[in-house]
Scaffold this motif. Structure first.
Motif, short mmCIF file in Angstrom:
data_model
loop_
_atom_site.label_atom_id
_atom_site.label_comp_id
_atom_site.label_asym_id
_atom_site.label_seq_id
_atom_site.Cartn_x
_atom_site.Cartn_y
_atom_site.Cartn_z
N ASP A 48 0.87 -1.18 0.00
CA ASP A 48 0.00 0.00 0.00
C ASP A 48 0.90 1.23 0.00
OD1 ASP A 48 -1.79 2.07 0.43
OD2 ASP A 48 -2.99 0.95 1.90
N ASN A 49 1.04 1.85 -1.14
CA ASN A 49 1.96 2.98 -1.29
C ASN A 49 1.54 4.21 -0.49
OD1 ASN A 49 3.76 1.61 -2.95
ND2 ASN A 49 2.50 2.01 -4.75
N ARG A 50 0.33 4.21 0.04
CA ARG A 50 -0.11 5.33 0.87
C ARG A 50 0.55 5.30 2.24
NH1 ARG A 50 -6.29 4.08 0.69
NH2 ARG A 50 -5.31 2.10 1.14
N LEU A 51 1.04 4.14 2.65
CA LEU A 51 1.67 3.99 3.97
C LEU A 51 3.18 4.19 3.82
CD1 LEU A 51 -0.32 0.83 5.09
CD2 LEU A 51 -0.85 3.23 5.58
N LYS A 52 3.58 5.42 3.56
CA LYS A 52 4.97 5.74 3.21
C LYS A 52 5.97 5.33 4.30
CE LYS A 52 4.39 8.32 -0.61
NZ LYS A 52 4.28 7.51 -1.75
N ARG A 53 5.72 5.68 5.55
CA ARG A 53 6.71 5.42 6.60
C ARG A 53 6.96 3.94 6.81
NH1 ARG A 53 6.16 10.08 11.01
NH2 ARG A 53 7.39 11.58 9.83
N THR A 55 6.30 1.52 4.74
CA THR A 55 6.88 0.97 3.51
C THR A 55 8.38 1.26 3.45
OG1 THR A 55 4.79 1.19 2.35
CG2 THR A 55 6.76 1.01 0.99
N ARG A 75 -0.18 -5.37 -4.99
CA ARG A 75 -0.79 -4.27 -4.24
C ARG A 75 -2.00 -4.73 -3.45
NH1 ARG A 75 -1.07 -0.52 -9.50
NH2 ARG A 75 -1.15 -2.61 -10.41
N ARG A 76 -2.24 -4.05 -2.34
CA ARG A 76 -3.46 -4.30 -1.55
C ARG A 76 -4.64 -3.97 -2.47
NH1 ARG A 76 -4.45 -4.57 3.96
NH2 ARG A 76 -2.28 -4.04 4.37
N ASN A 77 -5.60 -4.89 -2.54
CA ASN A 77 -6.65 -4.73 -3.52
C ASN A 77 -7.91 -5.47 -3.06
OD1 ASN A 77 -7.86 -6.06 -6.23
ND2 ASN A 77 -7.03 -4.02 -6.67
#
Length: 125
Positions: A48-53, A55, A75-77
């Motif tokens: 999930d690229n929204r969870l930057k830290r 990741t 990807r989370r889907n």
């Protein structure tokens, strides 16, 4: 032969992955025909690229294993969860979803990896 090791992109997954890779290395040390760097490939899942830290943290922790990590990331889907609940493959459930696209990319990468590993056979006359 080689193993595909799915690993969720999460902090707790790293502990299990490290233990598994340690066992793989021990196994490879017992067998001369197994190269631990080629025996297993890691597939990062639930990305999930929204969870930057988180990741960034997990990516940094995985640096020692970079040579084993596949380029493909799953990807989370939601479509993947829905397909599983419906008892269908993602390709039958929604072939245009991110999940289907990611798994198709995985198929392509695995086939390319296999072709590179297996020497070409001479043509039969």
């Amino acid at each position: 032969h080689w193993a595909l090791v799915p690993c969720q992109l999460g902090i707790y997954s790293l502990e299990g992955l490290a233990d598994l890779l340690e066992m793989v290395d021990e196994f490879a040390n017992l067998r001369r025909d197994v190269d631990p760097s080629r025996f297993c490939r890691i597939l990062l899942t639930m990305v999930d690229n929204r969870l930057k830290r988180s990741t960034e943290y997990v990516t940094k922790e995985l640096e020692p294993y970079q040579d084993r990590i596949l380029q493909t990331k799953i990807r989370r889907n939601d479509a993947l969860n829905q397909a599983q609940a419906a008892g269908l493959s993602i390709f039958h459930f929604n072939r245009e979803s991110y999940g289907a696209v990611d798994y198709y990319q995985l198929i392509e990468e695995v086939l390319a990896y296999e072709q590179a590993r297996v020497p070409a056979q001479p043509a039969l006359q």
